[in-house]
Design an enzyme around this catalytic site. Sequence first.
Site, mmCIF file in Angstrom:
data_model
loop_
_atom_site.group_PDB
_atom_site.id
_atom_site.type_symbol
_atom_site.label_atom_id
_atom_site.label_comp_id
_atom_site.label_asym_id
_atom_site.label_seq_id
_atom_site.Cartn_x
_atom_site.Cartn_y
_atom_site.Cartn_z
ATOM 1 N N ARG A 113 8.333 34.514 27.810
ATOM 2 C CA ARG A 113 9.039 33.228 27.745
ATOM 3 C C ARG A 113 8.465 32.179 28.681
ATOM 4 O O ARG A 113 8.648 30.992 28.475
ATOM 5 C CB ARG A 113 10.543 33.441 27.984
ATOM 6 N N HIS A 135 6.870 31.301 21.083
ATOM 7 C CA HIS A 135 7.257 29.905 20.862
ATOM 8 C C HIS A 135 6.023 29.015 20.870
ATOM 9 O O HIS A 135 5.612 28.501 19.861
ATOM 10 C CB HIS A 135 8.260 29.443 21.920
ATOM 11 N N LYS A 183 20.036 23.852 19.831
ATOM 12 C CA LYS A 183 20.325 24.294 21.198
ATOM 13 C C LYS A 183 19.532 23.477 22.202
ATOM 14 O O LYS A 183 18.361 23.190 21.985
ATOM 15 C CB LYS A 183 19.929 25.771 21.312
HETATM 16 C C1 R5P Z 1 15.278 31.507 23.101
HETATM 17 O O1 R5P Z 1 14.591 30.721 22.484
HETATM 18 C C2 R5P Z 1 15.559 32.896 22.662
HETATM 19 O O2 R5P Z 1 15.423 33.032 21.287
HETATM 20 C C3 R5P Z 1 16.943 33.354 23.073
HETATM 21 O O3 R5P Z 1 17.900 32.490 22.470
HETATM 22 C C4 R5P Z 1 17.113 33.316 24.556
HETATM 23 O O4 R5P Z 1 16.003 33.884 25.181
HETATM 24 C C5 R5P Z 1 18.376 34.034 24.956
HETATM 25 O O5 R5P Z 1 18.487 33.961 26.348
HETATM 26 P P1 R5P Z 1 19.891 33.892 27.071
HETATM 27 O O6 R5P Z 1 20.687 35.105 26.667
HETATM 28 O O7 R5P Z 1 19.527 33.877 28.529
HETATM 29 O O8 R5P Z 1 20.564 32.612 26.661
#
Ligand code: R5P
Length: 316
Positions: free
Chosen positions: A100, A135, A197
């Site tokens: 990430r 990503h 989001k």
């Molecule tokens: C982000 O783009 C991922 O797809 C997940 O939504 C994210 O990594 C989830 O992380 P958290 O549980 O810390 O919100």
Amino acid sequence: MSDDKHSLMIILALAGAEPLAERLARTLRAESGAVAYRDFPDEESYVRIECDVASRDVVIVGSLDHPNDKLLPLVFLADAARDLGARRVGLVAPYLAYMRQDTRFHPGEAITSRSFASILSAHVDWLVTVDPHLHRFASLQDVYSIPATALHASAELGRWIGENVSSPLIIGPDEESRQWVDGIAATAGAPSTVLSKVRRGDADVVESIPNLEGHRSRTPVLVDDIISTGETMIAAIRHLREQGAREPVCVAVHAVFAGAAERAIKAAGASRIVTANTIVHSSNAIDLVPLFADAIQNPSGVRRLGGRGSAGATGG
Ligand code: R5P
């Protein structure tokens, strides 16, 4: 793969991954080899391969959650296998860490995806993983210099939802998840929608209001690749509940669950949390061992994933 190749293969587990490694070995009809791990009093790691790996194809199995504790034993194990004459050393890492931090979000930051990839690429000959968080990188080959295969668990997630949730509505947490969510929905035989989001910090996520028109009688199923802090799921659950939706089922591939994430998701109103068995957790209900076995047996025929979404501007 021929019987000859099966007899050459030997599966070694990272510490804690022995049950997964043994199941994979049984599925592949391959040998499962023993490895001893311990820490010296000064916390240096001790690794000993307790089987003969000379001239064998070694497959190391283990998820890379809590990667800082696991990386050095993995490097020592892979190097030892090579020193002891293994033909090739591959890694099945159902969860691949450090995907990430794939850009410098703030000046001076380390791009850890690249560093982690270059370490692994220097010590194993190939890598298989599931739904890595792609990503800004279009594929693993953008950062891994070894053959690196990203499997896709969407069919398994869709099948579980289709068999276990009545009248589901599949909901993705962000625009980038649309294609992935549509694939899950197609397998589950259900409609789908996505939220939008904005992540304002590690544990601060804002979700848009979902469009539930025409779907109010359905059971919302929030799907994501990773549950880490749980903030993404929690923000989505809150919005759904404010819209009068039923308590959602939360389904994810990787059960990272940092801190009290699981408790917080339940407290926010999830009716159930279900994950695939890439990281050992009590929520594991979706078995991916057949997917790993298939990828090892048919390396050219595996379902590949280019990326869960296209390159985007938001952090993970
Ligand atoms: C982000 O783009 C991922 O797809 C997940 O939504 C994210 O990594 C989830 O992380 P958290 O549980 O810390 O919100």
